[in-house]
Design an enzyme around this catalytic site. Structure first.
Site, PDB file in Angstrom:
ATOM      1  N   GLN A 131      -2.054   4.219   4.174  1.00  0.00           N
ATOM      2  CA  GLN A 131      -3.354   4.022   3.535  1.00  0.00           C
ATOM      3  C   GLN A 131      -4.222   3.315   4.571  1.00  0.00           C
ATOM      4  O   GLN A 131      -4.047   2.121   4.828  1.00  0.00           O
ATOM      5  CB  GLN A 131      -3.182   3.153   2.271  1.00  0.00           C
ATOM      6  N   ARG A 190      -2.343 -14.717   3.326  1.00  0.00           N
ATOM      7  CA  ARG A 190      -1.995 -16.102   2.968  1.00  0.00           C
ATOM      8  C   ARG A 190      -0.607 -16.520   3.466  1.00  0.00           C
ATOM      9  O   ARG A 190      -0.254 -17.691   3.404  1.00  0.00           O
ATOM     10  CB  ARG A 190      -2.100 -16.286   1.449  1.00  0.00           C
ATOM     11  N   ASN A 242      38.589 -15.661  30.487  1.00  0.00           N
ATOM     12  CA  ASN A 242      38.643 -14.227  30.183  1.00  0.00           C
ATOM     13  C   ASN A 242      37.607 -13.419  30.945  1.00  0.00           C
ATOM     14  O   ASN A 242      37.607 -12.199  30.871  1.00  0.00           O
ATOM     15  CB  ASN A 242      38.457 -13.999  28.680  1.00  0.00           C
ATOM     16  N   TYR A 288      38.856 -22.957  24.082  1.00  0.00           N
ATOM     17  CA  TYR A 288      38.205 -21.657  23.960  1.00  0.00           C
ATOM     18  C   TYR A 288      39.279 -20.582  24.100  1.00  0.00           C
ATOM     19  O   TYR A 288      39.943 -20.492  25.139  1.00  0.00           O
ATOM     20  CB  TYR A 288      37.128 -21.441  25.040  1.00  0.00           C
ATOM     21  N   GLU A 335      -9.429  -6.908 -15.268  1.00  0.00           N
ATOM     22  CA  GLU A 335      -9.131  -7.803 -14.148  1.00  0.00           C
ATOM     23  C   GLU A 335      -9.801  -9.163 -14.372  1.00  0.00           C
ATOM     24  O   GLU A 335     -10.883  -9.232 -14.981  1.00  0.00           O
ATOM     25  CB  GLU A 335      -9.616  -7.173 -12.831  1.00  0.00           C
ATOM     26  N   LEU A 360       3.832  -0.060  -3.367  1.00  0.00           N
ATOM     27  CA  LEU A 360       2.607  -0.475  -2.682  1.00  0.00           C
ATOM     28  C   LEU A 360       2.920  -1.605  -1.699  1.00  0.00           C
ATOM     29  O   LEU A 360       3.440  -2.653  -2.095  1.00  0.00           O
ATOM     30  CB  LEU A 360       1.556  -0.936  -3.698  1.00  0.00           C
TER      31      LEU A 360
HETATM   32  C1  UD1 Z   1      -3.083  -6.493  -9.354  1.00  0.00           C
HETATM   33  C2  UD1 Z   1      -3.533  -5.882 -10.676  1.00  0.00           C
HETATM   34  C3  UD1 Z   1      -3.571  -6.961 -11.738  1.00  0.00           C
HETATM   35  C4  UD1 Z   1      -2.221  -7.652 -11.853  1.00  0.00           C
HETATM   36  C5  UD1 Z   1      -1.787  -8.164 -10.491  1.00  0.00           C
HETATM   37  C6  UD1 Z   1      -0.358  -8.648 -10.554  1.00  0.00           C
HETATM   38  C7  UD1 Z   1      -5.030  -4.067 -10.098  1.00  0.00           C
HETATM   39  C8  UD1 Z   1      -6.444  -3.641  -9.975  1.00  0.00           C
HETATM   40  N1  UD1 Z   1      -4.837  -5.322 -10.514  1.00  0.00           N
HETATM   41  O1  UD1 Z   1      -4.108  -7.414  -8.990  1.00  0.00           O
HETATM   42  O2  UD1 Z   1      -3.925  -6.415 -12.988  1.00  0.00           O
HETATM   43  O3  UD1 Z   1      -2.297  -8.703 -12.784  1.00  0.00           O
HETATM   44  O4  UD1 Z   1      -1.816  -7.113  -9.507  1.00  0.00           O
HETATM   45  O5  UD1 Z   1      -0.030  -9.273  -9.352  1.00  0.00           O
HETATM   46  O6  UD1 Z   1      -4.153  -3.288  -9.864  1.00  0.00           O
HETATM   47  N2  UD1 Z   1      -2.275  -2.896  -2.298  1.00  0.00           N
HETATM   48  C9  UD1 Z   1      -2.219  -1.808  -1.463  1.00  0.00           C
HETATM   49  N3  UD1 Z   1      -3.359  -1.139  -1.182  1.00  0.00           N
HETATM   50  C10 UD1 Z   1      -4.561  -1.505  -1.707  1.00  0.00           C
HETATM   51  C11 UD1 Z   1      -4.588  -2.617  -2.554  1.00  0.00           C
HETATM   52  C12 UD1 Z   1      -3.444  -3.291  -2.846  1.00  0.00           C
HETATM   53  O7  UD1 Z   1      -1.161  -1.431  -0.973  1.00  0.00           O
HETATM   54  O8  UD1 Z   1      -5.560  -0.841  -1.410  1.00  0.00           O
HETATM   55  C13 UD1 Z   1      -1.033  -3.632  -2.588  1.00  0.00           C
HETATM   56  C14 UD1 Z   1      -1.114  -5.034  -2.031  1.00  0.00           C
HETATM   57  O9  UD1 Z   1      -0.488  -5.089  -0.767  1.00  0.00           O
HETATM   58  C15 UD1 Z   1      -0.353  -5.847  -3.046  1.00  0.00           C
HETATM   59  C16 UD1 Z   1      -0.485  -5.064  -4.341  1.00  0.00           C
HETATM   60  O10 UD1 Z   1      -0.921  -3.764  -3.973  1.00  0.00           O
HETATM   61  O11 UD1 Z   1       1.004  -5.945  -2.723  1.00  0.00           O
HETATM   62  C17 UD1 Z   1      -1.412  -5.703  -5.328  1.00  0.00           C
HETATM   63  O12 UD1 Z   1      -2.697  -5.740  -4.778  1.00  0.00           O
HETATM   64  P1  UD1 Z   1      -3.683  -6.944  -5.024  1.00  0.00           P
HETATM   65  O13 UD1 Z   1      -4.971  -6.643  -4.395  1.00  0.00           O
HETATM   66  O14 UD1 Z   1      -3.020  -8.213  -4.662  1.00  0.00           O
HETATM   67  O15 UD1 Z   1      -3.868  -6.868  -6.603  1.00  0.00           O
HETATM   68  P2  UD1 Z   1      -4.238  -8.060  -7.526  1.00  0.00           P
HETATM   69  O16 UD1 Z   1      -5.656  -8.396  -7.309  1.00  0.00           O
HETATM   70  O17 UD1 Z   1      -3.256  -9.144  -7.389  1.00  0.00           O
END
Ligand code: UD1
Ligand code: CA
Length: 454
Positions: free
Chosen positions: A73, A15, A384, A364, A152, A8
């Site tokens: 996506q 941030r 050179n 050099y 969550e 993913l």
């Molecule tokens: C997620 C987990 C949480 C876990 C945490 C660990 C879920 C619902 N929650 O939460 O349980 O403790 O990670 O860090 O899975 N991303 C996509 N597409 C999307 C959404 C997210 O590619 O539509 C990627 C983001 O870029 C990121 C990762 O997935 O790298 C995690 O997504 P994020 O929204 O940060 O999840 P958390 O809320 O941190």
């Protein structure tokens, strides 16, 4: 067993406050995503799929030569939605391993043990206990200790918020299970997202066991969301690499001021002083000493070499017993034979320096081939480049080049030939000859210094 690795990496990473997609930021000289890909590729029978969104084109460009299925996506509707995009590409009877482009340091051994636990009747989930679990999904267990759900943070009740075991997000599951469960996800939750984590409850309700695996250290599952976390993880990783070298017998004057952005092999009794940076592939022989503030990239260094402070080596090969620096710069294609010496403020490029030859000060030397036992005086320059083309300088064994000589290439200096200091050499000098090519000194006896006008 085929493994479909789904990474993913669609999120923006706001941030980081960067124009560069988060997963392209570097840790130890390699992008976060590349770390994940490299580790995943060490598993057998893998097929890599990366979910991209923000900065998709920039991400793809970086990996043009890799065998990766890119899946876009368009809208980031949650981690479950992200994995849904990969469903059409999953192999018929594979295991899917879900990783994150911003969690760079998960170990291969951890991933292997997860994959080995997956069956039709079980899922593998990577969890860890944290002192501060704020923000993470909590692992909910039954009285008997089996995992029943992930809640969550934003959906958790007070009791659940006290749980310290958290979801790292990394999990391995039969692809057939994902095909069954992912279409059933809803976004009816505090964040209005399709949570991947909801499949855990679905699995538990079906009597499928959720087996948990734990990493050796927290950092292994640490995600990068901002530059502070990035530098914290970099320092931790560098310290691990430093410790490993110390265990191999390397003396590091200060392991907290050591950086390896690539791979290194070392012999015995190597001493590395503070603030030395290694990049790319570096090999170092026995009894090598490297002083402070050196940068060494893609180079090989033989036994008993001494590299003095503030030297920079790039694509250089240095044979045994050479002495380099301080303040030397060896650019790509610099090849030093045994016992050669490159002194302070000397730059070399595409140059072979023969055994025992010395370029000690302020020179050099580029596009040159220098034999053995040659002495190149201070301030000597190989000219050179004529502004368009590059030409070679050849200096044969035993030649002596006087200080401040300009060697206008193409030019050859014969064996045991001598060039007088301050010469501009434009023609071949034969073996054993002396060449002097400079204006003659005139001494004027009746010279009056100018006087200041009032
Ligand atoms: C997620 C987990 C949480 C876990 C945490 C660990 C879920 C619902 N929650 O939460 O349980 O403790 O990670 O860090 O899975 N991303 C996509 N597409 C999307 C959404 C997210 O590619 O539509 C990627 C983001 O870029 C990121 C990762 O997935 O790298 C995690 O997504 P994020 O929204 O940060 O999840 P958390 O809320 O941190
Ligand atoms: Ca996150």
């Amino acid at each position: 067993m085929n493994i479909d690795v789904v990474i993913l990496a669609a999120g923006q990473g706001s941030r980081m406050r960067s124009k560069l997609p988060k997963v392209l930021h570097d840790l130890a000289g390699k992008s976060l995503l590349k770390h994940v890909i490299d580790t995943a590729q060490q598993l057998e029978h893998t097929h890599l799929q990366v979910i991209i969104g923000h900065g998709a084109d920039l991400v793809k460009e970086r990996f043009v030569n890799e065998d990766i299925q890119w899946i876009t996506q368009q809208q980031q509707l949650g981690t479950g939605h992200a994995v849904q995009q990969a469903l059409p590409f999953l192999k018929e009877d594979s295991i899917t391993l879900i990783l994150y482009g911003d969690v760079p340091l998960t170990r291969l051994s951890t991933l292997k043990s997860m994959v080995s636990l997956v069956t039709e009747q079980s899922i593998a989930l990577l969890t860890v206990e944290l002192d501060d679990a704020a923000g993470y999904g909590r692992i909910v267990r039954s009285a008997s200790g089996s995992v029943t759900a992930i809640v969550e943070h934003k959906d958790a009740d007070t009791a659940q918020l006290n749980i310290r075991e958290i979801n790292t997000g990394i999990l391995a599951v039969k692809s057939s299970h994902l095909r069954e469960w992912l279409p059933k996800l809803s976004n009816n939750n505090a964040q209005g997202e399709y949570y991947l984590t909801d499949i855990i409850e679905m699995a538990a309700n079906q009597g499928i066991e959720i087996k948990t695996v734990h990493p050796d250290s927290e950092q292994e599952v640490q995600g990068v969301n901002n530059r502070l976390q990035l530098s914290d993880l970099e320092r931790w990783f560098q310290l691990c690499q430093a410790r490993e070298l110390q265990e191999q017998g390397v003396t590091l004057k200060d392991p907290s001021r050591f950086d390896l952005r690539g791979e290194i092999t070392v012999g015995t009794d190597v001493i590395i002083d503070t603030n030395v940076i290694f990049e790319g592939k570096v090999s170092i022989g026995d009894n090598v000493t490297i002083a402070s503030n050196c940068i060494i990239s893609d180079s090989s260094i033989g036994d008993n070499v001494e590299i003095k402070a503030n030297s920079i080596l790039e694509q250089a090969s240095v044979a045994a017993d050479c002495v380099i620096g301080p303040f030397a710069r060896l650019r790509p294609g610099s090849q030093l034979a045994e016992k050669a010496k490159i002194g302070n403020f000397v730059e070399t490029k595409k140059t072979i320096i023969g055994e025992g030859s010395k370029v000690s000060h302020l020179s050099y030397i580029g596009d040159a081939e220098i034999g053995s036992g040659v002495n190149i005086g201070a301030g000597t320059i190989t000219c050179n480049y004529d502004g368009v083309n590059k030409f070679k300088t050849k200096i044969n064994d035993g030649a002596f080049i006087g200080s401040n000589t300009s060697l206008v290439a193409p030019v050859t200096i014969g064996k045991e030939a001598t060039v007088g200091a301050g010469s501009t050499i434009t023609r071949e000098v034969s073996d054993n000859n002396l060449a002097v090519a400079r204006g003659k000194q005139k001494n004027i006896t009746s010279w009056q210094r100018p006087v200041k006008k009032s």
